[in-house]
Scaffold this active site. Sequence first.
Site, mmCIF file in Angstrom:
data_model
loop_
_atom_site.group_PDB
_atom_site.id
_atom_site.type_symbol
_atom_site.label_atom_id
_atom_site.label_comp_id
_atom_site.label_asym_id
_atom_site.label_seq_id
_atom_site.Cartn_x
_atom_site.Cartn_y
_atom_site.Cartn_z
ATOM 1 C CG ASN A 138 34.692 0.239 24.246
ATOM 2 O OD1 ASN A 138 34.273 1.374 24.141
ATOM 3 N ND2 ASN A 138 36.119 -0.090 24.176
ATOM 4 C CE LYS B 201 37.199 -1.849 20.906
ATOM 5 N NZ LYS B 201 37.455 -3.459 20.264
ATOM 6 C CG ASP C 189 40.220 -8.143 19.250
ATOM 7 O OD1 ASP C 189 40.109 -8.207 20.574
ATOM 8 O OD2 ASP C 189 41.224 -7.915 18.966
ATOM 9 C CB SER C 190 42.831 -2.452 19.702
ATOM 10 O OG SER C 190 41.235 -2.844 20.647
ATOM 11 N N GLY D 117 39.987 2.421 28.546
ATOM 12 C CA GLY D 117 41.342 1.513 29.152
ATOM 13 C C GLY D 117 42.456 2.264 28.976
ATOM 14 C CG ASP E 17 43.262 6.198 25.868
ATOM 15 O OD1 ASP E 17 44.421 5.156 25.028
ATOM 16 O OD2 ASP E 17 41.911 6.286 25.337
ATOM 17 C CG HIS F 52 45.528 1.849 18.253
ATOM 18 N ND1 HIS F 52 45.112 3.222 19.240
ATOM 19 C CD2 HIS F 52 44.448 0.962 19.037
ATOM 20 C CE1 HIS F 52 44.072 2.652 19.951
ATOM 21 N NE2 HIS F 52 43.964 1.533 19.659
ATOM 22 N NE ARG F 53 39.335 1.661 18.217
ATOM 23 C CZ ARG F 53 39.339 1.871 19.371
ATOM 24 N NH1 ARG F 53 39.758 2.850 19.529
ATOM 25 N NH2 ARG F 53 39.837 0.311 20.208
HETATM 26 P P1 IMP Z 1 39.404 -5.085 22.178
HETATM 27 O O1 IMP Z 1 39.385 -5.249 21.059
HETATM 28 O O2 IMP Z 1 37.921 -4.495 23.040
HETATM 29 O O3 IMP Z 1 39.050 -6.349 23.280
HETATM 30 O O4 IMP Z 1 39.836 -4.278 23.805
HETATM 31 C C1 IMP Z 1 41.136 -4.951 24.191
HETATM 32 C C2 IMP Z 1 41.716 -3.902 25.145
HETATM 33 O O5 IMP Z 1 42.647 -3.036 24.748
HETATM 34 C C3 IMP Z 1 40.544 -3.537 26.060
HETATM 35 O O6 IMP Z 1 41.409 -3.709 27.909
HETATM 36 C C4 IMP Z 1 40.781 -2.317 26.204
HETATM 37 O O7 IMP Z 1 40.764 -1.605 26.675
HETATM 38 C C5 IMP Z 1 42.418 -1.656 25.865
HETATM 39 N N1 IMP Z 1 42.320 -0.691 24.419
HETATM 40 C C6 IMP Z 1 41.766 -1.249 22.762
HETATM 41 N N2 IMP Z 1 41.950 0.210 22.154
HETATM 42 C C7 IMP Z 1 41.982 0.582 23.185
HETATM 43 C C8 IMP Z 1 42.126 2.673 23.510
HETATM 44 O O8 IMP Z 1 42.085 3.624 22.422
HETATM 45 N N3 IMP Z 1 42.471 2.512 24.601
HETATM 46 C C9 IMP Z 1 42.785 2.359 26.206
HETATM 47 N N4 IMP Z 1 42.905 0.587 25.496
HETATM 48 C C10 IMP Z 1 41.901 1.099 24.044
#
Ligand code: IMP
Length: 185
Positions: free
Chosen positions: A9, A12, A66-67, A145, A147, A172-173
């Site tokens: 991503n 990120k 991871d989020s 995502g 947002d 959050h990040r």
């Molecule tokens: P991963 O951490 O790349 O596995 O993402 C987990 C999910 O959460 C994905 O569907 C991302 O698009 C979403 N996501 C993670 N961070 C954000 C953000 O900052 N904004 C919107 N969606 C997020």
Amino acid sequence: MRAVLASRNAHKARELERLLPGWQIDVLDADDYPPESGATYYENAHGKAEFARRRAPADAWVLGEDSGIEVDGLGGGPGVTSSRSAAGDEVGWMLGALAGARGDARRARYVSELVAIGPGGEELRGTGTLGGRIADEASGSEGFGFDPVFVPDGEERTVAELGDEWKARHSHRANAARALLREAG
Ligand code: IMP
């Protein structure tokens, strides 16, 4: 400080570079990432960082993140399985999953877990959250995502409308990066 981020991503990587001043962040060039099968954000973030540790230059730090999003009306889900559940259509998936849901059922929070591993194997970690609610419809064009449908507490607009500057201060990040930097001392 030079660091290699284990993520496909690019959003990120750009966000983290603003959040970790003095860190130069390159994205790991790999197409064989292991599946995100951990039971927690930490397990997944740590797994990504270890994957990068095995491939990145020995003198660089590596980062795994991871989020996910946790929604009250979805029993706290999709959480750690957010990316698998939404499968690339985060906005459509979320609006569909919450069709007809009102009030507190639309309360939500983003969670981010960040793990850094140094050249000598030393580990730093940081967790961050951002509370808010899921809007009835999508608006805004920045971020990624979920947002366009996430309205943070105390705001009337979505993160995609508030924009990248806002996100760099409050997301959050951003909170996870601050926690990690506190650990770094
Ligand atoms: P991963 O951490 O790349 O596995 O993402 C987990 C999910 O959460 C994905 O569907 C991302 O698009 C979403 N996501 C993670 N961070 C954000 C953000 O900052 N904004 C919107 N969606 C997020």
